[in-house]
Design a protein around this motif. Structure first.
Motif, PDB file in Angstrom:
ATOM      1  N   GLU A   1      11.848  -1.607   7.580  1.00 26.39           N
ATOM      2  CA  GLU A   1      12.295  -1.987   8.917  1.00 26.39           C
ATOM      3  C   GLU A   1      11.526  -1.166   9.953  1.00 26.39           C
ATOM      4  O   GLU A   1      11.128  -0.036   9.680  1.00 26.39           O
ATOM      5  N   VAL A   2      11.347  -1.753  11.127  1.00 26.91           N
ATOM      6  CA  VAL A   2      10.629  -1.057  12.193  1.00 26.91           C
ATOM      7  C   VAL A   2      11.616  -0.210  12.988  1.00 26.91           C
ATOM      8  O   VAL A   2      12.708  -0.662  13.341  1.00 26.91           O
TER       9      VAL A   2
ATOM     10  N   LEU B   1       8.366   3.698  10.528  1.00 31.26           N
ATOM     11  CA  LEU B   1       9.032   2.677   9.722  1.00 31.26           C
ATOM     12  C   LEU B   1      10.203   3.306   8.988  1.00 31.26           C
ATOM     13  O   LEU B   1      10.194   4.512   8.692  1.00 31.26           O
ATOM     14  N   LEU B   2      11.209   2.483   8.680  1.00 31.27           N
ATOM     15  CA  LEU B   2      12.447   3.005   8.111  1.00 31.27           C
ATOM     16  C   LEU B   2      12.819   2.268   6.822  1.00 31.27           C
ATOM     17  O   LEU B   2      12.480   1.099   6.631  1.00 31.27           O
ATOM     18  N   ASN B   3      13.561   3.004   5.976  1.00 30.17           N
ATOM     19  CA  ASN B   3      14.270   2.383   4.850  1.00 30.17           C
ATOM     20  C   ASN B   3      13.338   1.583   3.937  1.00 30.17           C
ATOM     21  O   ASN B   3      13.555   0.389   3.705  1.00 30.17           O
TER      22      ASN B   3
ATOM     23  N   ALA C   1       0.867  -1.181   0.000  1.00 30.06           N
ATOM     24  CA  ALA C   1       0.000   0.000   0.000  1.00 30.06           C
ATOM     25  C   ALA C   1       0.905   1.232   0.000  1.00 30.06           C
ATOM     26  O   ALA C   1       1.134   1.842   1.046  1.00 30.06           O
ATOM     27  N   PRO C   2       1.473   1.608  -1.161  1.00 24.25           N
ATOM     28  CA  PRO C   2       2.507   2.646  -1.201  1.00 24.25           C
ATOM     29  C   PRO C   2       2.166   3.948  -0.469  1.00 24.25           C
ATOM     30  O   PRO C   2       2.996   4.471   0.282  1.00 24.25           O
ATOM     31  N   SER C   3       0.976   4.485  -0.667  1.00 23.62           N
ATOM     32  CA  SER C   3       0.664   5.774  -0.035  1.00 23.62           C
ATOM     33  C   SER C   3       0.645   5.646   1.483  1.00 23.62           C
ATOM     34  O   SER C   3       1.141   6.533   2.201  1.00 23.62           O
TER      35      SER C   3
ATOM     36  N   TYR D   1       3.711   6.228   6.992  1.00 24.65           N
ATOM     37  CA  TYR D   1       4.374   5.689   8.186  1.00 24.65           C
ATOM     38  C   TYR D   1       5.867   6.025   8.182  1.00 24.65           C
ATOM     39  O   TYR D   1       6.452   6.292   9.232  1.00 24.65           O
ATOM     40  N   VAL D   2       6.492   5.998   7.025  1.00 27.06           N
ATOM     41  CA  VAL D   2       7.910   6.351   6.931  1.00 27.06           C
ATOM     42  C   VAL D   2       8.104   7.831   7.255  1.00 27.06           C
ATOM     43  O   VAL D   2       9.017   8.211   8.008  1.00 27.06           O
TER      44      VAL D   2
END
Length: 285
Positions: free
Chosen positions: A229-230, A102-104, A89-91, A96-97
């Motif tokens: 990654e979290v 969320l990371l990376n 779900a890209p959007s 979240y990033v």
């Protein structure tokens, strides 16, 4: 579903009777276990059954996958109840990033969504090449449509298509399953209804259902999967090293080679296209 914290406590309990200091063994066990939150399509298609043993053999980590709708998978990761997440779900992922949960975010693979339904096609959606117009025809004819209704990537795509079609889906023709992709396909099949499915899960269930692909190839139906990654700041139990190890693995050349051919032997075509290292613009996303 057991929480991540209770899972960690369970691991500690396994070592309470050991002669070796339990905090040492429990800590080592926890550091070797990786919790992956992911969408049901990666499990229903059988892809995880192939990739996870390879990762575990290569790294010595053990993986506990939690396969739910993408919205829930991302929410679990954002709360620190997983170590890494694989979603589509890209959007929502980008939000979240941007929020630092969320990371990376890295692209892993893509396939496409298809609109399936009764071969008789009562809403006549075969007459169009547009997914938006197909949804408009389904609503206009009040043909049964099964929605996952679970904030998954598939459900988010469906909502976007309804919005573009100018339709507020309501009434007895719009049925919410509240279940994963495979279960929703079975409900649609039982109700002689239309639904949206990722192609991998549809192919995995094709011999068990009578639904036919009625619309495919429209650009909005592109289905991109990413790994993230979290952020270890999200909770004291986050196994950041384990999560990164899985993320690094799934974009590695070895895993990408497996993804490239996965499904060919059984379905005569790959179920996913590997895209690690590419940008969304390069694949039309």
């Amino acid at each position: 579903m057991r929480s991540k914290i209770s899972f960690r406590i369970f691991l500690m309990g396994l070592f309470l009777a050991s002669e070796v200091p339990c905090h040492t063994l429990a800590g080592e066990a926890a550091s070797r276990s990786v919790i992956l939150s992911t969408t049901t399509s990666t499990q229903d298609s059988g892809l995880l059954d192939v990739l996870l043993p390879l990762f575990e053999k290569k790294t010595g980590h053990s993986v506990r996958p939690i396969a739910v709708g993408t919205g829930q998978a991302l929410a679990l990761a954002a709360k620190g109840e997983a170590d890494v997440t694989l979603a589509h779900a890209p959007s929502l992922e980008k939000k979240y990033v941007a929020d630092g949960k969320l990371l990376n975010r890295r692209l892993v693979m893509y396939n496409d969504f298809v609109i399936v339904g009764p071969p008789s096609d009562p809403a006549k959606i075969r007459s169009t090449r547009s997914s938006v117009e197909a949804m408009r025809l389904i609503a206009k004819n009040r043909a049964r449509f099964v929605s996952r209704g679970d904030n998954s990537g598939t459900h988010n795509l469906e909502k976007a298509l309804w919005k573009q079609a100018g339709v507020e889906p309501e009434g007895g023709w719009h049925i919410e399953s509240g279940q994963g992709m495979g279960a929703s396909l079975r409900v649609a099949n039982d109700r002689n209804a239309y639904t949206i499915a990722d192609r991998a899960t549809y192919l995995a269930f094709r011999k068990r259902i009578a639904l036919a692909v009625l619309l495919e190839g429209d650009k909005p139906l592109l289905n991109i999967y990413s790994v993230m990654e979290v952020n270890p700041a999200g909770g004291p139990g986050v196994n950041a090293a384990g999560g990164k190890a899985f993320a690094d693995f799934i974009v590695s050349s070895a895993a990408q080679a497996v993804i490239k051919t996965f499904g060919v032997e059984k379905f005569g075509r790959p179920l996913f296209v590997p895209i690690a290292g590419k940008r969304e613009e390069e694949i039309g996303g």
